[in-house]
Design an enzyme around this catalytic site. Structure first.
Site, PDB file in Angstrom:
ATOM      1  N   LYS A 194       0.818  -1.215   0.000  1.00 46.41           N
ATOM      2  CA  LYS A 194       0.000   0.000   0.000  1.00 46.41           C
ATOM      3  C   LYS A 194       0.848   1.259   0.000  1.00 46.41           C
ATOM      4  O   LYS A 194       0.585   2.195  -0.770  1.00 46.41           O
ATOM      5  CB  LYS A 194      -0.946  -0.034   1.200  1.00 46.41           C
ATOM      6  CG  LYS A 194      -1.790   1.212   1.402  1.00 46.41           C
ATOM      7  CD  LYS A 194      -2.993   0.942   2.276  1.00 46.41           C
ATOM      8  CE  LYS A 194      -2.619   0.241   3.567  1.00 46.41           C
ATOM      9  NZ  LYS A 194      -1.847   1.121   4.482  1.00 46.41           N
TER      10      LYS A 194
ATOM     11  N   THR B 107       3.982   1.476  -0.946  1.00 48.60           N
ATOM     12  CA  THR B 107       4.690   1.479  -2.224  1.00 48.60           C
ATOM     13  C   THR B 107       3.792   2.027  -3.323  1.00 48.60           C
ATOM     14  O   THR B 107       4.228   2.845  -4.156  1.00 48.60           O
ATOM     15  CB  THR B 107       5.163   0.059  -2.576  1.00 48.60           C
ATOM     16  OG1 THR B 107       6.013  -0.421  -1.523  1.00 48.60           O
ATOM     17  CG2 THR B 107       5.933   0.031  -3.886  1.00 48.60           C
TER      18      THR B 107
ATOM     19  N   ARG C 273       2.726   8.544   6.931  1.00 41.52           N
ATOM     20  CA  ARG C 273       3.137   8.419   8.331  1.00 41.52           C
ATOM     21  C   ARG C 273       4.640   8.143   8.426  1.00 41.52           C
ATOM     22  O   ARG C 273       5.252   7.651   7.487  1.00 41.52           O
ATOM     23  CB  ARG C 273       2.381   7.274   9.011  1.00 41.52           C
ATOM     24  CG  ARG C 273       0.894   7.511   9.177  1.00 41.52           C
ATOM     25  CD  ARG C 273       0.221   6.297   9.777  1.00 41.52           C
ATOM     26  NE  ARG C 273       0.372   5.134   8.909  1.00 41.52           N
ATOM     27  CZ  ARG C 273       0.204   3.876   9.317  1.00 41.52           C
ATOM     28  NH1 ARG C 273      -0.100   3.617  10.566  1.00 41.52           N
ATOM     29  NH2 ARG C 273       0.341   2.876   8.469  1.00 41.52           N
TER      30      ARG C 273
ATOM     31  N   LYS D  25       7.871  -6.460  10.375  1.00 40.52           N
ATOM     32  CA  LYS D  25       7.258  -5.777   9.243  1.00 40.52           C
ATOM     33  C   LYS D  25       8.264  -4.963   8.428  1.00 40.52           C
ATOM     34  O   LYS D  25       8.121  -4.784   7.227  1.00 40.52           O
ATOM     35  CB  LYS D  25       6.135  -4.866   9.743  1.00 40.52           C
ATOM     36  CG  LYS D  25       5.291  -4.232   8.636  1.00 40.52           C
ATOM     37  CD  LYS D  25       4.127  -3.461   9.244  1.00 40.52           C
ATOM     38  CE  LYS D  25       3.244  -2.875   8.151  1.00 40.52           C
ATOM     39  NZ  LYS D  25       3.896  -1.767   7.426  1.00 40.52           N
TER      40      LYS D  25
ATOM     41  N   ALA E 299      -2.831   1.854  12.997  1.00 38.54           N
ATOM     42  CA  ALA E 299      -4.265   1.822  12.730  1.00 38.54           C
ATOM     43  C   ALA E 299      -4.981   0.709  13.480  1.00 38.54           C
ATOM     44  O   ALA E 299      -6.204   0.726  13.574  1.00 38.54           O
ATOM     45  CB  ALA E 299      -4.517   1.670  11.227  1.00 38.54           C
TER      46      ALA E 299
ATOM     47  N   PHE F  92      -3.013   0.011   7.548  1.00 37.43           N
ATOM     48  CA  PHE F  92      -3.655  -1.297   7.452  1.00 37.43           C
ATOM     49  C   PHE F  92      -4.836  -1.252   6.475  1.00 37.43           C
ATOM     50  O   PHE F  92      -4.812  -0.502   5.511  1.00 37.43           O
ATOM     51  CB  PHE F  92      -4.048  -1.807   8.838  1.00 37.43           C
ATOM     52  CG  PHE F  92      -2.869  -2.165   9.690  1.00 37.43           C
ATOM     53  CD1 PHE F  92      -1.851  -2.967   9.200  1.00 37.43           C
ATOM     54  CD2 PHE F  92      -2.742  -1.688  10.981  1.00 37.43           C
ATOM     55  CE1 PHE F  92      -0.753  -3.301   9.973  1.00 37.43           C
ATOM     56  CE2 PHE F  92      -1.642  -2.013  11.761  1.00 37.43           C
ATOM     57  CZ  PHE F  92      -0.651  -2.815  11.259  1.00 37.43           C
TER      58      PHE F  92
ATOM     59  N   PHE G   2       2.624  -8.745  -8.881  1.00 33.11           N
ATOM     60  CA  PHE G   2       3.865  -9.447  -8.551  1.00 33.11           C
ATOM     61  C   PHE G   2       4.261 -10.294  -9.760  1.00 33.11           C
ATOM     62  O   PHE G   2       3.417 -10.653 -10.586  1.00 33.11           O
ATOM     63  CB  PHE G   2       3.661 -10.358  -7.329  1.00 33.11           C
ATOM     64  CG  PHE G   2       3.693  -9.638  -6.007  1.00 33.11           C
ATOM     65  CD1 PHE G   2       4.718  -9.870  -5.099  1.00 33.11           C
ATOM     66  CD2 PHE G   2       2.691  -8.729  -5.651  1.00 33.11           C
ATOM     67  CE1 PHE G   2       4.747  -9.221  -3.867  1.00 33.11           C
ATOM     68  CE2 PHE G   2       2.719  -8.075  -4.433  1.00 33.11           C
ATOM     69  CZ  PHE G   2       3.752  -8.321  -3.540  1.00 33.11           C
TER      70      PHE G   2
ATOM     71  N   TRP H 227       6.536  -1.054  -8.013  1.00 33.76           N
ATOM     72  CA  TRP H 227       7.740  -1.579  -7.379  1.00 33.76           C
ATOM     73  C   TRP H 227       8.848  -1.753  -8.414  1.00 33.76           C
ATOM     74  O   TRP H 227       9.995  -1.401  -8.171  1.00 33.76           O
ATOM     75  CB  TRP H 227       7.431  -2.926  -6.714  1.00 33.76           C
ATOM     76  CG  TRP H 227       8.562  -3.476  -5.893  1.00 33.76           C
ATOM     77  CD1 TRP H 227       8.808  -3.247  -4.565  1.00 33.76           C
ATOM     78  CD2 TRP H 227       9.622  -4.335  -6.348  1.00 33.76           C
ATOM     79  NE1 TRP H 227       9.950  -3.905  -4.162  1.00 33.76           N
ATOM     80  CE2 TRP H 227      10.474  -4.579  -5.236  1.00 33.76           C
ATOM     81  CE3 TRP H 227       9.937  -4.919  -7.565  1.00 33.76           C
ATOM     82  CZ2 TRP H 227      11.605  -5.391  -5.321  1.00 33.76           C
ATOM     83  CZ3 TRP H 227      11.081  -5.718  -7.654  1.00 33.76           C
ATOM     84  CH2 TRP H 227      11.892  -5.954  -6.538  1.00 33.76           C
TER      85      TRP H 227
END
Length: 551
Positions: free
Chosen positions: A67, A69, A90, A101, A269, A297, A377, A405
């Site tokens: 998200k 990215t 953030r 993470k 979140a 999230f 992906f 990405w």
């Protein structure tokens, strides 16, 4: 393929004054923190009223959604189609950075930089928030030690201490041991800094005076007459504000493609409201034609909280909503083992796509345009992508396949062009509830309309807290639900789109400074723990200052 940190370290960044100049921010309106970071002084000089785009996602999984990215890549895509744009994100917490993470600066060729600085201490905002929070803790105990003029009942103190790292050993502690000179013994505990109410207060403040006012309203406990005691009663509002005088200023950095990015604040979140500061978002709106922000999230947590809490305080509703999904994550929601996600499985994909379907329906309730970004992906097959796109179209929204990405902004230009069109809508925003509604009606609205549950079950402790809310007139504040991010339910293992369930509420906590009520559900923890193999084990720095293992 280079790692994220290798890509970031090889990037050619522009001086931060040049990035600021692209937004018409002059040198005297900012305080540089080296060559590539700056604090933006208040009040802002920008006069634009840009369109606002909210990026949210399906429930996060171990398969990854990307998200942040996507948000960064989308900003670069707007830049590529020659639109004035700024991103608002953030700041990362050291807990996930050192845990499982990782950081929160994007990935591949869609990153904000300098990646190492942002993921570590950045401009010192989190240390300042930690110090302000723990200063208040010290002042509370000091007040009790020196006579307790406010008659505070130590058993009712709601203000824990904080540290910005996952440390399960500190969840429950005893303070004040060591005799009469070491304070009054009592039970205490630590939360992670991102769960601090001071974090939420800073992120929801409009200026220094507003910050001071909100800090003064923070509830720290009750006296022996069961009356609430606040920071203002303790007389330390000014001192706390002083510690945050620089932290309140938004930070300006850039993407690898030199798109301006305001990065400020970092509430989680799942245990807080999960959005960057309203000052960072305002800075983006006032200095660019398009502002892109991300909520933490899934759309059931950060997305809902942005729409029902943050955007109201921001005074600006989003003009469009983007939901990020991946084939891999939806296959995992459909029951595929994490180790088998590279294998084509259209049936599992469509089964798991019900999770996305519920998020789409949820976001459409707010009556703003919704689109889906399918973050691709390399393991995705043509059959899977086509099947998912068809499913998304059946939900009445447009899918857009993105490859940020791998390709940076070039991987999302089609999505950017669509958002330029849909942002011109004039549809009236529809909130999920009104703050003046009955508290239980508001809570049930979140559970039934967003989670898809039947309703809530309150513990005895929560019932007692609810009575306090009503007695003190706090029940008219908006609700911030603390819930697992992995599921619509309060059980992290219930993936997909579960039905016929209730949400179990363990506690209700008034956050009077932040201006909302936190409802804790299930087994949610405000102090996470580290995994068996934390990311910290793979990090290093050499004698030249080159960092490895940070992601």
């Amino acid at each position: 393929m280079k790692t994220d940190i290798e890509i970031s370290q090889s990037a050619k960044l522009k001086n931060i004054s040049e990035i600021a100049s692209s937004l018409n921010i002059s040198d005297d309106q900012m305080d540089p923190y080296g060559k590539y970071k700056a604090k933006i002084n208040l009040p802002f000089a920008g006069s634009k009223n840009g369109k606002l785009i909210l990026v949210t996602s399906i429930n996060p999984t171990a398969a990854g959604e990307g998200k942040t990215t996507l948000t960064i890549g989308l900003g670069d895509a707007f830049h590529r189609i020659n639109k004035s744009v700024a991103i608002a994100l953030r700041e990362p917490s050291l807990g996930p950075v050192m845990g499982i993470k990782g950081g929160a600066t994007g990935g591949g060729y869609a990153q904000v930089a300098p990646m190492e600085d942002i993921n570590l201490f950045f401009t010192g905002d989190f240390p300042a928030i930690t110090e302000a929070h723990d200063t208040l803790s010290a002042l509370i105990d000091n007040h009790i030690h020196h006579g307790n003029k406010l008659n505070i009942d130590p058993r009712t103190i709601t203000w824990k201490r904080v540290v910005d790292i996952n440390d399960r050993e500190l969840r429950n502690v005893i303070v004040g041991l060591g005799g009469r000179t070491s304070g009054v013994p009592r039970e205490d505990g630590f939360d992670i800094t991102v769960a601090s109410e001071i974090m939420a207060v800073l992120c929801l403040s409009e200026d220094l005076n507003d910050l001071k006012e909100k800090l003064g309203k923070i509830l720290i406990g009750y006296n022996y007459d069961r009356q609430p005691v606040t920071v203002s009663d303790l007389g330390v509002t000014g001192a706390l504000t002083l510690l945050l005088k620089d932290a309140i200023k938004p930070n300006l950095v850039q993407t690898l493609e030199h798109t301006p990015a305001f990065i400020h604040g970092g509430p989680f979140a799942n245990i807080a409201h999960g959005c960057n500061s309203i000052l960072a978002t305002k800075a983006a709106i006032q200095h660019a034609d398009y502002a892109i922000t991300e909520a933490g999230f899934g759309a059931d947590l950060g997305g809902e909280k942005f729409l029902d809490i943050t955007s109201e305080k921001l005074g600006k509703r989003p003009d469009a909503i983007v939901i990020v999904a991946t084939v891999r994550a939806l296959k995992l929601n459909g029951g595929v083992n994490k180790n088998d996600l590279d294998q084509e499985n259209v049936d599992a994909l469509l089964k798991g796509a019900k999770n996305l379907g519920r998020h789409i329906a949820n976001m459409k309730q707010y009556n703003k345009p919704v689109v889906v970004a399918v973050n691709e992906f390399t393991s995705d097959t043509e059959k899977e992508i086509n099947a998912l796109n068809d499913y998304i179209k059946e939900q009445g929204v447009k899918p857009f396949n993105t490859t940020v990405w791998e390709n940076g902004g070039a991987g999302a230009t089609e999505l950017a062009e669509e958002l330029v069109d849909v942002c011109d809508n004039n549809q009236e925003f529809k909130p999920l509830y009104n703050n003046d509604d009955d508290f239980m009606d508001k809570l049930n609205a979140i559970v039934t309309k967003i989670y898809g549950g039947n309703g809530v079950v309150l513990s005895n402790k929560a019932k007692t807290q609810l009575k306090k809310l009503v007695k003190n007139g706090w029940d008219k504040l908006p609700i911030c639900v603390a819930k697992t991010q992995y599921s619509f339910t309060d059980n992290a293992k219930e993936l997909g789109a579960p039905v016929d369930f209730s949400i179990n509420v363990s506690d209700i906590q008034p956050k009077l400074g932040a201006g909302f009520i936190v409802v804790l559900t299930g087994k949610i923890l405000t102090m996470p723990g580290l995994p068996s193999h934390p990311a910290a084990l793979d990090m290093d720095i050499d004698n030249d200052g080159k960092i490895t293992g940070l992601f």
